[in-house]
Every structure is written in C-alpha cells, then in structure tokens.
Design an enzyme around this catalytic site. Structure first.
Site, PDB file in Angstrom:
ATOM      1  N   HIS A 205       7.164  -2.776   2.336  1.00  0.00           N
ATOM      2  CA  HIS A 205       5.979  -3.282   2.194  1.00  0.00           C
ATOM      3  C   HIS A 205       5.166  -3.029   0.623  1.00  0.00           C
ATOM      4  O   HIS A 205       4.229  -3.645   0.118  1.00  0.00           O
ATOM      5  CB  HIS A 205       4.767  -2.668   3.110  1.00  0.00           C
ATOM      6  CG  HIS A 205       4.447  -1.347   2.661  1.00  0.00           C
ATOM      7  ND1 HIS A 205       5.176  -0.327   3.062  1.00  0.00           N
ATOM      8  CD2 HIS A 205       3.377  -0.801   1.964  1.00  0.00           C
ATOM      9  CE1 HIS A 205       4.822   0.801   2.818  1.00  0.00           C
ATOM     10  NE2 HIS A 205       3.602   0.735   2.189  1.00  0.00           N
TER      11      HIS A 205
HETATM   12  C1  UD1 Z   1      -1.820   0.483   0.917  1.00  0.00           C
HETATM   13  C2  UD1 Z   1      -1.610   1.745   0.046  1.00  0.00           C
HETATM   14  C3  UD1 Z   1      -0.036   2.236   0.269  1.00  0.00           C
HETATM   15  C4  UD1 Z   1       0.181   2.531   1.598  1.00  0.00           C
HETATM   16  C5  UD1 Z   1       0.067   1.282   2.387  1.00  0.00           C
HETATM   17  C6  UD1 Z   1       0.130   1.500   3.852  1.00  0.00           C
HETATM   18  C7  UD1 Z   1      -2.746   1.576  -2.523  1.00  0.00           C
HETATM   19  C8  UD1 Z   1      -2.520   1.355  -3.700  1.00  0.00           C
HETATM   20  N1  UD1 Z   1      -1.490   1.264  -1.391  1.00  0.00           N
HETATM   21  O1  UD1 Z   1      -0.831  -0.415   0.421  1.00  0.00           O
HETATM   22  O2  UD1 Z   1       0.043   3.234  -0.570  1.00  0.00           O
HETATM   23  O3  UD1 Z   1       1.629   2.895   1.690  1.00  0.00           O
HETATM   24  O4  UD1 Z   1      -1.429   0.818   2.083  1.00  0.00           O
HETATM   25  O5  UD1 Z   1       0.142   0.279   4.397  1.00  0.00           O
HETATM   26  O6  UD1 Z   1      -4.098   1.903  -1.590  1.00  0.00           O
HETATM   27  N2  UD1 Z   1      -3.777  -7.044   3.953  1.00  0.00           N
HETATM   28  C9  UD1 Z   1      -4.052  -7.687   4.987  1.00  0.00           C
HETATM   29  N3  UD1 Z   1      -4.589  -6.964   6.087  1.00  0.00           N
HETATM   30  C10 UD1 Z   1      -5.031  -5.742   5.890  1.00  0.00           C
HETATM   31  C11 UD1 Z   1      -4.867  -5.011   4.828  1.00  0.00           C
HETATM   32  C12 UD1 Z   1      -4.048  -5.382   3.771  1.00  0.00           C
HETATM   33  O7  UD1 Z   1      -3.737  -8.804   5.380  1.00  0.00           O
HETATM   34  O8  UD1 Z   1      -5.595  -5.135   6.920  1.00  0.00           O
HETATM   35  C13 UD1 Z   1      -2.905  -7.645   2.908  1.00  0.00           C
HETATM   36  C14 UD1 Z   1      -3.716  -8.266   1.829  1.00  0.00           C
HETATM   37  O9  UD1 Z   1      -3.146  -9.477   1.492  1.00  0.00           O
HETATM   38  C15 UD1 Z   1      -4.003  -7.398   0.827  1.00  0.00           C
HETATM   39  C16 UD1 Z   1      -2.413  -6.633   1.031  1.00  0.00           C
HETATM   40  O10 UD1 Z   1      -2.149  -6.791   2.205  1.00  0.00           O
HETATM   41  O11 UD1 Z   1      -3.855  -7.942  -0.488  1.00  0.00           O
HETATM   42  C17 UD1 Z   1      -2.205  -5.299   0.305  1.00  0.00           C
HETATM   43  O12 UD1 Z   1      -3.136  -4.328   0.814  1.00  0.00           O
HETATM   44  P1  UD1 Z   1      -3.949  -3.298   0.116  1.00  0.00           P
HETATM   45  O13 UD1 Z   1      -4.470  -2.256   0.888  1.00  0.00           O
HETATM   46  O14 UD1 Z   1      -4.168  -3.650  -1.265  1.00  0.00           O
HETATM   47  O15 UD1 Z   1      -2.273  -2.576  -0.185  1.00  0.00           O
HETATM   48  P2  UD1 Z   1      -1.279  -1.952   0.617  1.00  0.00           P
HETATM   49  O16 UD1 Z   1      -0.064  -2.933   0.218  1.00  0.00           O
HETATM   50  O17 UD1 Z   1      -1.522  -2.280   2.409  1.00  0.00           O
END
Ligand code: UD1
Length: 357
Positions: A205
C-alpha cells in the site's frame, strides 16, 4: 489523570486497543479523538468493534487529501478540541499525518505530548512517515520507545532524557487476538478455497510502491509468478492506483481480496506459508507468529526481524521471487518486541511522569 489519544489510520486503531484497556484498568480518564484520516468502515469502524475500543469521543471527519491539505485540516480542527478537554497528556501514535498534526497542535498549546512508537527510523527521507516520526519525536515531551534500537536512535538524536523503553503495544494486541482466533478457520480462506500452508499473504500500500506505474507493475508481476497462490489483501490505495495505471490485480497466482478485519488477518497470516508486505505492522506480526516475511522495501524500521532471519528485504523482481521462496528460517525464542504488557507500562509511565513534572 486525563489522557487524550489522537488516532486516524488503521494501524493506530490497533495500537489504541491495548492502551484503551490499560487506561480503563488504571482508572485513567481517556478521551479518544479520531481525525477521520481513514473513513472506510473496513479501515476504521471494524477495528473499534472487533478490538472492543470505545467509540471516539470526537470525530473530526477530515478524510483524504494531499499531505498539506490533510495535515492542515487536522491542525485546524484540533486546537479547539484540545482546549475543550485540557488533557494532562496528548498521546500520539506511530507516524501518520494524524500523528504529526496532533503533536504540533498540542505542543503549541502547551499540552504535554507523549509519542507512542517513538524512535523508529528508516533513514529514507522519501517516506512521508519518516518526516512525521522525526518531527513528532522532537516535538514530544515523552518518547515511548518500542525497542532498544528505537531507544538508541532517540539517544543519538539528543532525546535520551525524554525517552523510555516500554515495549511494543502491537505485541500486546497480537498475543491477545491470536488466542481469541485460535481454532477458527478464517472465512476468507474458505471463500477463496485456499488451504492452510498452501498460499502466501500479500499486502502492498505504500506510496513508494503504488504510485509509480513501473514500480507497481514489477511488484504485481513478481507476486503473480510465485510458486503458490497469493492472497493479496488490497488497501484502497492499491486498488485505485492499479486501476489508474491499467494494472490487473487478478492475474497469475494472485487472488485479490478486500481488506480483512484484524482478527481475520492474524488468523490468515498464521496459516500462510509466508507474508509479503510493505506494511510495518505486518512485518512484526509475521515475526511474532513465526511466519517468514518478505518486505518489499529497501529498508525497514523493524531491523530485529531481519537480524533474526525472519524477514528479508526485496526490491527487484528476482529479489522478491528468491526471498519469498527461500528455505525456512532458523527457529528463535528472541523477544525484541516485549512481553505483551507494553500498554500497562505506557500508562504507568504517563502517571509517573505527570507526578514528577
Ligand atoms: C496511511 C499512513 C501510513 C500507514 C497507512 C495504513 C500517512 C502519511 N500514511 O497511509 O503510514 O501505513 O495509513 O493504512 O499518514 N483511502 C480510502 N479510504 C480510506 C482511507 C484512504 O479509500 O478510509 C484512499 C484514498 O484514496 C486516499 C488513499 O487511500 O487518498 C491514501 O490514504 P491516506 O490516509 O492518505 O494514506 P494511507 O496510504 O492509508
């Protein structure tokens, strides 16, 4: 004593579970603030239900966005929440944008900040998490280190006086959940027809692995050509990026699956022939379950897993194939991640530091 925990992303809910339990046992007033960084029920709500965590007192509903937008929205919302609850400690977890926002908000308003899982370093400045953890450690009044290596990093950065080794709260959760799920055949394995020991479990991820199409294609192709089926539990970022880059996940030996609930993940990992991941938590969980792990990164914060032979870093196609299909590692009784009682130690340390301060 009043402790205010700020959480927002999946791994933080896992760490919150034993803290919430230890706080309750010690009669500590515990306020839970959810930033809303993760909002899909499978990335958020199910952790509260499955791990018996009380519902958050406050939900900021921030959602996704670029780093600045997301972190800024949290910062903008947190000041008023902290002032309303006026905690003795603001407890922040790990290395996400939620961690950094809470640490910055608290330190500016002069609320003492404790950082759980302090001192981890990848020394990779391309990782957003590396900045989050370094900045949070240096803002915090108390750094709660999970391992001796983490404590050594804090000392080397001049933070010795504020740092305490407490052990790893993820060990607390894992040991507990492992016992609860022992004997249950995971539904995802029945659903996919995978046999115990006959498959690998994969999760990918991180931005470094998903955002560049060439990189993601290499990883997907490497996994799709392994010698056993690969149950790939897909984070929304992986699904979105694969679709955007036109990369098919249901290919070769790959069996894509939606995210798993934590107890299901533990049960599946324990029955797998090996784990392939870029998650920090899962590397350690694999080690604690004594399942060989391959980490699709060029470095890891959890160096003990590598030193003990249970985790191998792999970057290229050849490295990934070789690492996943390697012979079983030497058994070990080492416990670099503590004894499963870290959360009690965290609460005790917060109580003692408050009295001393
Ligand atoms: C975040 C953390 C990472 C952790 C991970 C666990 C940061 C910088 N990164 O990364 O350290 O390992 O969480 O999962 O804080 N999205 C959804 N649904 C959700 C949340 C996110 O669809 O409930 C999608 C969205 O497209 C979003 C992308 O995932 O833009 C990334 O989500 P984000 O919270 O920015 O970072 P993670 O990659 O989840």
């Amino acid at each position: 004593m009043k402790v205010l925990s700020v959480v927002g992303a999946r791994p933080q809910f896992v760490k919150l579970a034993p803290i919430s339990r230890a706080a309750e046992a010690a009669g500590v007033d515990h306020v839970i603030v959810h930033t809303g960084q993760h909002y899909d029920p499978m990335l958020s709500d199910v952790f509260f239900t499955d791990l018996s965590i009380p519902a958050p007192t406050v939900h900021l509903g921030v959602g996704s966005g670029s780093h600045g937008v997301q972190t800024g929205a949290m910062l903008g919302a947190l000041d008023a929440v902290l002032d309303e609850h006026a905690p003795d400690w603001v407890l922040v977890y790990g290395d996400t944008n939620s961690t950094l926002a809470a640490a910055v908000s608290a330190v500016k308003l002069h609320y003492p900040v404790a950082h759980l899982e302090a001192g981890l370093r990848s020394f990779n400045r391309r990782m957003p998490e590396e900045h989050n953890r370094v900045l949070t450690d240096h803002a915090a009044d108390l750094c709660l280190a999970p391992t001796q290596v983490a404590l050594d990093h804090l000392r080397a950065e001049g933070l010795a006086e504020r740092s305490v080794l407490v052990g790893d709260v993820m060990t607390d959760v894992l040991l507990n959940v492992r016992e609860l799920v022992a004997g249950d055949r995971p539904a995802s394995l029945s659903e996919t027809g995978l046999a115990d020991g006959g498959f690998y479990l994969a999760t990918i991820h991180r931005a470094e692995n998903t955002d560049d199409p060439t990189r993601l294609r290499t990883i997907v192709e490497s996994l799709a050509q392994l010698d056993r089926p690969v149950l790939i539990v897909a984070h929304p970022r992986l699904v979105a990026k694969a679709a955007e880059h036109g990369i098919e996940l249901a290919t070769g030996t790959l069996v894509p699956h939606r995210p798993l609930r934590y107890p299901e993940l533990v049960a599946v990992a324990e029955r797998s022939a090996g784990v392939v991941t870029d998650s920090g938590g899962l590397q350690k969980e694999a080690f604690l379950l004594r399942v060989p792990c391959t980490t699709v990164r060029t470095e890891t914060e959890w160096v003990e897993t590598v030193d003990l032979g249970w985790n191998v870093l792999a970057d290229t196609h050849e490295e990934i194939s070789r690492a996943v299909q390697r012979p079983a590692p030497e058994p070990t009784r080492a416990e670099p991640y503590g004894d499963g009682r870290a959360a009690e130690r965290v609460i005790r340390t917060l109580l003692e530091a408050r009295r001393a301060g």
